[in-house]
Design a protein around this motif. Sequence first.
Motif, PDB file in Angstrom:
ATOM      1  N   MET A  22      38.596  37.739  13.201  1.00 37.87           N
ATOM      2  CA  MET A  22      37.382  37.157  12.629  1.00 37.87           C
ATOM      3  C   MET A  22      37.408  35.635  12.782  1.00 37.87           C
ATOM      4  O   MET A  22      38.461  35.020  12.862  1.00 37.87           O
ATOM      5  N   TYR A 173      32.535  41.364  15.769  1.00 38.14           N
ATOM      6  CA  TYR A 173      33.542  40.763  14.893  1.00 38.14           C
ATOM      7  C   TYR A 173      33.717  39.253  15.056  1.00 38.14           C
ATOM      8  O   TYR A 173      34.079  38.574  14.100  1.00 38.14           O
ATOM      9  N   TYR A 341      33.037  46.434   8.833  1.00 39.92           N
ATOM     10  CA  TYR A 341      34.193  45.986   9.605  1.00 39.92           C
ATOM     11  C   TYR A 341      35.376  46.912   9.323  1.00 39.92           C
ATOM     12  O   TYR A 341      35.691  47.180   8.164  1.00 39.92           O
TER      13      TYR A 341
END
Length: 452
Positions: A22, A173, A341
């Motif tokens: 991330m 992401y 996620y």
Amino acid sequence: MSLGIKYDENYDFLFRMPDDIMPPSSAYRFDPGQNEVFLGNVRLIYEGYQKFTVEETNHLKEFFKRVDKNKPEFSGVTIPLVLRYLYAHKFNYDKAVESLVTYFRWRNSDLKQVTVTPRLVQALESKFFRIVGRDKYYRPLFVVTPKYTLNNPEWIDEIEHTCYFIMQHFVHYMLIPGCVENCTVIIDFSGLGMLNVPKDALKKIIASFQNNYRARLGKMYILNVSFLVKAIWMIVKAFIDPVTKLKIQLTNSATHPELLQLVHPDQLPKEFGGNAELSAEAWPPTFSGGRIRDEFDEEHVTEEELKKRIVENDKVVPPPELAQFAREHCKNRKQKGKKTYYFKDRIEIRDSFNGIIEDKGLKEKPAKKDEIAESPKHTDQQQKMGEKAKIKSIEIVKIKEIPVIEECKQFTEAPKAEATHEAHNTIFRISKSVPKPQRDTSPCLQINKELC
């Protein structure tokens, strides 16, 4: 917002991402300058709070005059997406329309057909195409090593789906609209001669980028290029659009001076002049954990300035630590959907404020690679016969479309309109049931008021 491809619990280990994939908190405060927003006359950053030039706005107006937004193939069109394709085709409206139709057909059909197979697993783990870090502008750094295809000709056919699998994770992401929207790519031609260059595999990667991930390439460095490989390049570049050619550098060296300036030594692998050690595991991505930049400079806004932007412009994406601040101070900001996620030890569902609204721990231990390799559910015979492998599959998350009146003010000329918001982009659709939105005079919206 879904990943776009089917989650497969039998291949759970492929979907579990490490936390450091991330964007770091400092990336949310990164304020791209003119040199990062544009490469020469080509735009690189399209989304978020970026403002369009007068020329871009005029081209967008002309484009939407030629397009019937009622057609199903344009039900998901967004202004940033249209602008990406206009730049790609040098503002040729007809070619842009044709490419957009092809893109939506791919996204709504071909992409959904991507399934994980043993050969795709082999391609992911081959080190042929991997993500290794970030450059100084927080753009993910890809390394493509064609020589790894030489001993594995049987999964060349999976290269295209492998690219889609990796690129969907990259988009889902690793990006921040308005701040980080591109990637830097290194192609290492070491160990290759004239006769064993995998031309078909390289063509598929290039086609994957320029057809379905427009304007996602920031810079590309092709290293260790021999004289004979340069001859191949003269053939391959015929398949590359002019905009992409501006971003590509070739050298017969193992590195490039511009690359050393662009990527911090802690992020750049030793093979290319940096200090980072490449992980033995190609997928999921594993970063070195080193510095991305030596210091924060004028290209980073202060936290107070970032808070001000969050309050004034609902297209600004807050870092997770400011999610609660955004909820408290953006009372008029509408919910724009949820994003899921998959991390190694949990599943996070975040709202449009980038705050966690649900944290699911792992109930069961993820599947092991050796167990999958021995699974009888995937056999070469099934693949040859065209039978669908009987794997329990589910969508990662289903998008819940929520009307957002404030986000469609640029279409005030339309008597009736409905808008749904997917992640950070506005999706325009025509409806007969929603009244004309009220006028808004905020400077961010004034730019695009007359586009359509």
